[in-house]
Write an enzyme that holds these catalytic residues in place. Structure first.
Site: not given
Ligand SMILES: [Zn+2]
Lengths: 152, 396
Positions: B89, B212, B339
């Site tokens: 990430c 989330c 994401h």
């Protein structure tokens, strides 16, 4: 996917567990055949890591021996997972996962079996249970160290 | 360390993020690359001397190895420095640091960061493998634990140690979805109420659905250049003031014993603050790694926006929103925007670039901010990278 895969470990999420596939095979042999959790101890500086290591991260020695881990521990933190698990476990949701602390100072992530979400608690005492996971590509049994509430 | 040469951002662009079955890897980077060049017509693709891609799963979802020359060909760039980077990430931030280093060392004057992911295959087994690959192969993947479960444990610990509540976590999700409703490139644009967040299905206790973030297909690009070139391209460059990366460990069993003690994040912040010569009080806006709501809350504490243990109270007081101490996630964060691993850090940079230039439209922070912080993280608080950006005003 072709049935014959030359590189048979590709996308296999489970660790290799036998002498021809990992230097740490003794960990799995102990778990599979003796229901015992073990780790390595550095013969030069005495460091005991989790997970086990062929190379001591403290003194870079490659001389190690196998020592027993405690077979019980306590839950440091936990969660009941309802999603985000492998398809074969999705039917068993919710699964309780936890970090388990041992009296030797080590901590490991694991699944807590035979435990409903409303039973799980931080500080709960749990004991080792050997779980079967997918066999390897040669059809040999593979295992994982899971835990369950003590006495269950 | 002597003061390094200054490096500026002079262009940035992003494409539409979300479920993108309509777009290949080439399509996705074409869209974001075009948006980046369109953001500053003075910068030409022929000017780019270095191009770095950041993508975590190209060899799974594509499949495609060695993606950086693909991106060069797609965008008409002929670089003398190119590579791909994967730092999970943190990949986009590491990508930009590679370009920053190349500029500081004098290897190049102008470089482009291209970060993307194309991952959202609508198949449970494929998604599970992608999630599991973020964990250690030999000692974690086979146990079936994936990021929601791993990040849920510190969330519970924070509740037990500091009295933080599920409602405080949910308020972070509501804030981020509210922000992303004003971001046309975000995955989610419908907003969110507290009632809906608290009534959603459980993913991994204490997390419900909106706690989330989701995997997303999308890309983001930024162009960095040397201080000698910066004013040729724009009157209003945005400057890299500080960089920091922190590391404590890899396997989760070796995390700090207090699961709420995210030393990796704290280290990354301290290093970046020191290099920038500022303190947390100087930060006007922050784009943080809200892979889950508790991550964002613990990051408030570790980056010094509020004292340790008081993240929940800071949320209740609105310190983290428009009108508060630090406007967090003005673009909507990972929770609102989605994401795409290799693209996220660069999208954070894109947002800070817009905000510090006063070009963020409906979601512009007022008065126009001068200093923005971007943070992304791999591991549960154990590996993190922080980049601090300053407006041109901070340099005079
Ligand atoms: Zn040793």
């Amino acid at each position: 996917m072709a049935e014959q895969m030359e590189y048979y470990t590709a996308m296999d999420l489970v660790a290799q567990q036998y002498e021809d596939t990992t230097k740490l095979y003794q960990f799995y042999t102990s778990l599979r055949e003796e229901h015992k959790l073990v780790t390595t101890k550095c013969k030069d500086c005495g460091h005991v890591p989790w997970p086990p290591r062929t190379l001591c991260p403290e003194c870079l020695s490659t001389d190690y021996e196998w020592v027993d881990m405690p077979s019980t521990g306590t839950i440091a933190s936990w969660t009941a997972a309802y999603a985000g698990m492998p398809p074969e476990l999705a039917a068993r949701a919710p699964m309780v996962y936890a970090l388990v602390d041992f009296e030797n100072g080590l901590r490991m992530p694991t699944a807590i079996l035979e435990c409903a979400p409303n039973e799980a608690k931080t500080g709960m005492e749990v004991e080792l249970v050997v779980g079967d996971v997918q066999p390897d590509q040669q059809g040999r049994r593979r295992v994982a160290p899971y835990f369950k509430p003590v006495g269950r | 360390m002597s003061k390094p040469k200054r490096v500026a951002i002079v262009a940035a662009g992003i494409n539409k993020w979300g479920m993108r079955p309509d777009a290949t890897f080439r399509d996705i980077i074409s869209e974001a690359g075009k948006a980046c060049f369109d953001s500053n017509p003075k910068v030409s693709n022929k000017d780019i001397e270095g191009l770095v891609t950041s993508g975590v799963y190209p060899q799974r979802s594509g499949p495609q190895c060695h993606p950086s020359p693909v991106a060069c060909e797609v965008l008409g760039v002929k670089p003398r420095l190119f590579q791909n980077t994967d730092c999970q990430c943190q990949s986009g931030a590491v990508n930009m640091r590679i370009i920053w280093s190349a500029i500081v060392s004098g290897l190049i004057d102008v470089g482009m960061a291209v970060g993307w992911e194309r991952i959202l295959v609508p198949n449970h087994g494929e998604r599970y493998i992608n999630a599991a690959l973020a964990c250690d192969h030999d000692w974690e993947q086979g146990f079936g634990m994936t990021p929601p479960a791993l990040f849920a444990m510190p969330a519970l610990s924070h509740m037990e140690k500091y009295g933080t509540t599920e409602e405080q976590y949910a308020k972070i999700a509501v804030k981020n979805h509210t922000h992303s409703a004003k971001n046309p490139n975000a995955h989610f644009q419908k907003g969110l109420t507290l009632e809906k967040a608290l009534g959603a299905r459980t993913v991994a206790t204490p997390y419900r659905l909106f706690d989330c973030c989701v995997n997303t297909d999308g890309a983001a690009c930024a162009i960095l250049c040397s201080e000698e070139k910066a004013y040729e391209y724009t009157d209003n460059p945005i400057w890299v003031m500080g960089l920091g990366q922190g590391y404590t460990n890899w396997t989760i069993g070796n995390n700090p014993k207090d699961l709420t003690d995210w030393q990796g994040v704290r280290m990354s912040g301290e290093l970046a603050y020191k290099m920038a010569g500022i303190t947390p009080k100087d930060i006007d806006i922050a784009e943080l790694h809200d892979c889950f709501t508790a991550s964002e809350l613990i990051e408030y504490e570790e980056l010094g926006f509020c004292p340790k243990g008081e993240g929940g109270r800071w949320v209740d007081d609105g310190g983290n929103d428009y009108g508060g101490d630090v406007v967090t996630q003005p673009r909507g964060g990972l929770i609102g925007c989605g994401h795409p691993f290799g693209g996220t850090s660069i999208a954070q940079t894109h947002e800070i670039y817009l905000q510090l230039r006063g070009e963020a439209g409906e979601r512009q922070v007022e008065p126009r901010p001068n200093i923005g912080l971007a943070q992304t993280m791999s591991g549960v608080g154990t590996q993190s990278m922080v980049t601090i950006y300053g407006s041109d005003d901070t340099q005079h």
